[in-house]
Scaffold this active site. Structure first.
Site, PDB file in Angstrom:
ATOM      1  NE  ARG A  72      -8.336   1.283  11.069  1.00 41.08           N
ATOM      2  CZ  ARG A  72      -7.325   1.218   9.662  1.00 41.08           C
ATOM      3  NH1 ARG A  72      -6.801   2.286   9.478  1.00 41.08           N
ATOM      4  NH2 ARG A  72      -6.759   0.177  10.724  1.00 41.08           N
ATOM      5  CG  ASP A 116      -6.718  -3.410  -3.451  1.00 41.50           C
ATOM      6  OD1 ASP A 116      -7.338  -2.771  -3.123  1.00 41.50           O
ATOM      7  OD2 ASP A 116      -5.572  -3.151  -3.491  1.00 41.50           O
ATOM      8  CB  SER A 169      -0.694   0.286   1.238  1.00 37.38           C
ATOM      9  OG  SER A 169      -1.671   1.010   0.958  1.00 37.38           O
ATOM     10  CG  HIS A 183      -5.996  -2.343   0.459  1.00 37.75           C
ATOM     11  ND1 HIS A 183      -5.030  -1.803  -0.787  1.00 37.75           N
ATOM     12  CD2 HIS A 183      -4.985  -0.874   0.998  1.00 37.75           C
ATOM     13  CE1 HIS A 183      -4.093  -1.093  -0.432  1.00 37.75           C
ATOM     14  NE2 HIS A 183      -3.701  -0.349   0.362  1.00 37.75           N
ATOM     15  CG  ASP A 184      -6.960  -4.223   5.419  1.00 40.26           C
ATOM     16  OD1 ASP A 184      -6.298  -4.139   4.995  1.00 40.26           O
ATOM     17  OD2 ASP A 184      -7.505  -4.611   6.112  1.00 40.26           O
TER      18      ASP A 184
END
Length: 389
Positions: free
Chosen positions: A238, A333, A161, A366-367
């Site tokens: 967040r 992602d 990232s 994405h994680d």
């Protein structure tokens, strides 16, 4: 330091952070100058006699220097490094072979110089007066750390990232000092949609009544020497960000439309499981991270664009690189799509560079770069084993 049985349990064991203090001024891309700065870092494995086996791990937006191992044996799970599944003896980034360095970037909130640090000009916390930093600034500070550690050339610079952006920038800014760039789940520039998500997150923080222009460390209406914290704004920021890190398939599988109480209660409290999850993630993050650091990191994301000074031509921008590359993306992602990674790959290939590319089928969005998906780790292991030391 490492526990004696680290290799046996495939962990680097118990580790402790270290601190490097730099007295020389650092000129930032914005034109601001830091008169000096501090970086907190950790190391795993041993530097070989030739000093040729060092690997720099660059962290993502909410990461830090604590990459692997644990800080407290009694709280091992809670104090485990954020990429522990990747770094250690017998793991893809094998500490029996590599000397691995993790660093907390400038502007962070885990010990390196940042908004929480004391401004030498005022003898008070910098707060919002800490200058904006960019990926280029982080790389320049990391180069100072490499000098401090006696590392002339990194065997590889790796990151996922925002960390992948730093790895790419290393190969451009210091082409003779990074022999391999490992860019995972990253992008050559943010899309308008990504910038929009970052702006929503920033506005959540900036509009929090407890933000006080970024000087909340020392401000309270009742006691100007007491600290407050814009928890609600950081919590919302967040929550917004976390949604973008996960795939729709993963959210559907984990939560679907499951309800906490099995029926509609017709109020604004938690009814769906996904609401509970997001609130929990927001609350947890707001307790351990700093709002000013979050603002700085999202702006660094927005500003990153190696092609900006090349009329948008990424091929021309990457012509400076001399490293070998491993680039990886993940099919689900949607924040930094595989198309963005392929854009990097094509530009590197255009310049005649050696590039390995893996597009990993993983449902975690994405994680995914934080997980130990078998194909992902196998591909990365194969590439790292091929690096000559």
């Amino acid at each position: 330091m490492q526990a004696p049985n680290a290799a046996k349990n495939r962990s680097v064991g118990q580790v402790a952070p270290q601190t490097a203090v730099f007295d020389a001024a650092l000129a930032l891309k914005s034109g601001a100058v830091l008169p000096g700065f501090t970086l907190v870092y950790e190391t795993y494995g041993a530097l070989n006699a030739a000093r040729s086996n060092a690997v720099l791990v660059c962290h993502a937006l909410s990461g830090n220097h604590h990459v692997a191992g644990f800080h407290d044996a009694a709280r091992r799970k809670e104090t485990l490094g954020w990429w522990d599944n990747l770094v250690g003896p017998g793991k893809p980034l094998d500490t029996r072979r590599f000397f691995v360095v993790g660093v907390n970037n400038l502007g962070g909130c885990h010990g390196s110089s940042g908004p929480m640090s004391i401004n030498p000009e005022t003898n008070r916390p910098y707060g919002a007066d800490f200058p904006l930093v960019t990926v280029e600034d982080w790389v320049a500070a990391q180069a100072r750390l490499a000098d401090y550690l006696g590392i002339e050339t990194w065997a590889a610079v790796i990151g996922g990232s925002l960390g992948g952006m730093q790895a790419l920038q290393w190969t451009l800014e210091y082409p003779q000092r990074a022999r391999h760039g490992i860019v995972i789940a990253s992008t050559p520039r943010l899309s308008a949609q990504n910038i929009a998500f970052n702006e929503v997150a920033r506005q959540a923080i900036l509009s929090d009544p407890d933000f006080h222009g970024g000087h909340y460390y020392e401000y309270d209406p009742a006691d100007r020497h007491a600290a407050v914290k814009p928890r609600n704004g950081l919590r919302l920021a967040r929550m917004v960000g976390h949604i973008t890190y996960l795939s729709d398939d993963q959210l559907a599988e984990k939560f679907g439309r499951r309800m906490r109480h099995g029926k509609h209660r017709f109020n604004y409290e938690v009814e769906f499981e996904i609401e509970s999850y997001l609130r929990h993630q927001g609350d947890k993050f707001a307790e351990v991270f700093d709002a000013n650091s979050y603002l700085l990191a999202t702006k660094a994301l927005d500003y990153f664009d190696p092609a900006f000074d090349y009329a948008g031509d990424l091929r021309a921008a990457l012509a400076r690189a001399k490293a070998g590359f491993f680039v990886a993306s993940f099919t689900t992602d949607w924040r930094f799509t595989p198309e963005k990674s392929r854009e990097i790959v094509y530009a590197l290939l255009h310049n005649g560079l050696n590039v390995s590319y893996a597009e990993i089928d993983c449902d975690a969005g994405h994680d995914s770069f934080l997980l130990d998906a078998p194909h992902y780790h196998a591909a990365l292991t194969a590439y790292l084993q091929g690096i000559t030391l």
